[in-house]
Design an enzyme around this catalytic site. Structure first.
Site, PDB file in Angstrom:
ATOM      1  N   SER A 176       0.813  -1.222   0.000  1.00 17.75           N
ATOM      2  CA  SER A 176       0.000   0.000   0.000  1.00 17.75           C
ATOM      3  C   SER A 176       0.846   1.271   0.000  1.00 17.75           C
ATOM      4  O   SER A 176       1.859   1.371   0.697  1.00 17.75           O
ATOM      5  CB  SER A 176      -0.920   0.016   1.220  1.00 17.75           C
ATOM      6  OG  SER A 176      -1.629   1.237   1.281  1.00 17.75           O
ATOM      7  N   LYS A 183     -13.964  -4.273   3.553  1.00 23.62           N
ATOM      8  CA  LYS A 183     -14.826  -3.098   3.402  1.00 23.62           C
ATOM      9  C   LYS A 183     -16.276  -3.361   3.794  1.00 23.62           C
ATOM     10  O   LYS A 183     -16.996  -2.427   4.161  1.00 23.62           O
ATOM     11  CB  LYS A 183     -14.746  -2.565   1.970  1.00 23.62           C
ATOM     12  CG  LYS A 183     -13.390  -1.960   1.631  1.00 23.62           C
ATOM     13  CD  LYS A 183     -13.370  -1.359   0.243  1.00 23.62           C
ATOM     14  CE  LYS A 183     -12.010  -0.756  -0.068  1.00 23.62           C
ATOM     15  NZ  LYS A 183     -11.975  -0.092  -1.389  1.00 23.62           N
ATOM     16  N   ASN A 200     -14.804   2.401   3.721  1.00 20.70           N
ATOM     17  CA  ASN A 200     -13.349   2.414   3.581  1.00 20.70           C
ATOM     18  C   ASN A 200     -12.691   3.481   4.446  1.00 20.70           C
ATOM     19  O   ASN A 200     -11.496   3.735   4.315  1.00 20.70           O
ATOM     20  CB  ASN A 200     -12.940   2.607   2.114  1.00 20.70           C
ATOM     21  CG  ASN A 200     -13.138   4.026   1.632  1.00 20.70           C
ATOM     22  OD1 ASN A 200     -14.140   4.668   1.960  1.00 20.70           O
ATOM     23  ND2 ASN A 200     -12.190   4.531   0.853  1.00 20.70           N
ATOM     24  N   TYR A 230      -3.238  -0.169  -8.383  1.00 20.19           N
ATOM     25  CA  TYR A 230      -2.144   0.729  -8.760  1.00 20.19           C
ATOM     26  C   TYR A 230      -0.777   0.086  -8.553  1.00 20.19           C
ATOM     27  O   TYR A 230       0.250   0.705  -8.831  1.00 20.19           O
ATOM     28  CB  TYR A 230      -2.224   2.032  -7.954  1.00 20.19           C
ATOM     29  CG  TYR A 230      -2.201   1.830  -6.458  1.00 20.19           C
ATOM     30  CD1 TYR A 230      -1.007   1.715  -5.760  1.00 20.19           C
ATOM     31  CD2 TYR A 230      -3.384   1.738  -5.745  1.00 20.19           C
ATOM     32  CE1 TYR A 230      -0.984   1.519  -4.395  1.00 20.19           C
ATOM     33  CE2 TYR A 230      -3.379   1.541  -4.376  1.00 20.19           C
ATOM     34  CZ  TYR A 230      -2.178   1.430  -3.705  1.00 20.19           C
ATOM     35  OH  TYR A 230      -2.165   1.218  -2.352  1.00 20.19           O
TER      36      TYR A 230
END
Length: 251
Positions: free
Chosen positions: A17, A68, A89, A207
């Site tokens: 992350s 979540k 989130n 990402y």
């Protein structure tokens, strides 16, 4: 004297992350020396919420896959948007009250607007996946007036039902599963990729890596592509808005 914030990210296998990096930038910008943002990498959420309830060590935390929806029963309140999405989130901890928010909706809408720029928003979309991120994308698209359909193994169209013709006539395809991420390298959803063409925009919410196998297929067929980093930055700023607001939200 400025406040010191104690924040973090709750998830599983989240060493990849970039959220700590983003919040370090926010803390520097705001002059909040001493504030921290930790990775809360847990195999399950129950023990963590016992910790949260029994200490004052947390001002709030973000939530990522696969928790979540799992966190919702542990919270005292949900804001209207997270109730609509059915996923959380972002959680604030104030005076013993845990309130859940969803900033993925705002994050995705901002990333799509940035990608489109001055151009026209896509006329329709397919969302690959059925988890919390997929639901947030669906709500964001609805708010933008873009009709969408979900493709997954559990709801909406199945991957087997998605024909090349249906894929080809959809201008926006959003990948909202972890396939191809750092946790599932090399994987991609089972699509008729040969139907892709240069008139389409493919967005992967992942990402890391920056170019997933899904996006590689798009690039190979001349599509415009974007990963999830812009969305991550936008939802982090939206989460920071909740973390720094000391008011207790109404249910």
């Amino acid at each position: 004297m400025k406040r010191v914030y104690r924040l973090g990210l709750l998830g599983r296998d989240i060493g990849y992350s970039r959220s700590p990096e983003l919040f370090a930038e926010i803390f520097r910008r705001e002059g909040l020396d001493g504030s921290t943002y930790r990775l809360i990498d847990r195999p399950e959420v129950g023990p963590f919420f016992i910790e949260v309830r029994s200490t004052t060590h947390w001002d709030g935390f973000n939530v990522t896959t696969p928790y979540k929806t799992t966190v919702i029963p542990y919270l005292d309140r949900l804001d209207p948007l997270s109730t609509t999405v059915g996923a959380v989130n972002c959680v604030t901890c104030r005076e013993g009250i845990l309130t859940g928010y969803n900033t993925d909706v705002e994050g995705f809408a901002a990333s799509l607007r940035e990608e489109v720029g001055e151009g026209t928003l896509p006329g329709s979309a397919l969302i690959l996946g059925s988890g919390g991120a997929s639901r947030a994308v669906g709500v964001a698209l609805e708010q933008l007036g873009i009709p969408s359909e979900t493709v997954s193994r559990s709801r909406g169209l199945t991957y087997e039902e998605l024909t090349p013709e249906r894929l080809a006539r959809t201008p926006l395809i959003v990948h909202a599963t972890p396939l191809g991420s750092a946790k599932y390298p090399g994987a991609k959803p089972p699509l008729p990729y040969d139907a892709l063409h240069p008139g389409q925009l493919l967005i992967d919410l992942t990402y890391e890596p920056e170019v997933t196998p899904f996006l590689k297929e798009g690039l190979a067929h001349g599509c415009r592509t974007a990963n999830g980093l812009t969305m991550l930055r936008a939802q982090a700023e939206a989460a920071w808005h909740h973390f720094r607001d000391r008011r207790i939200s109404e249910p």
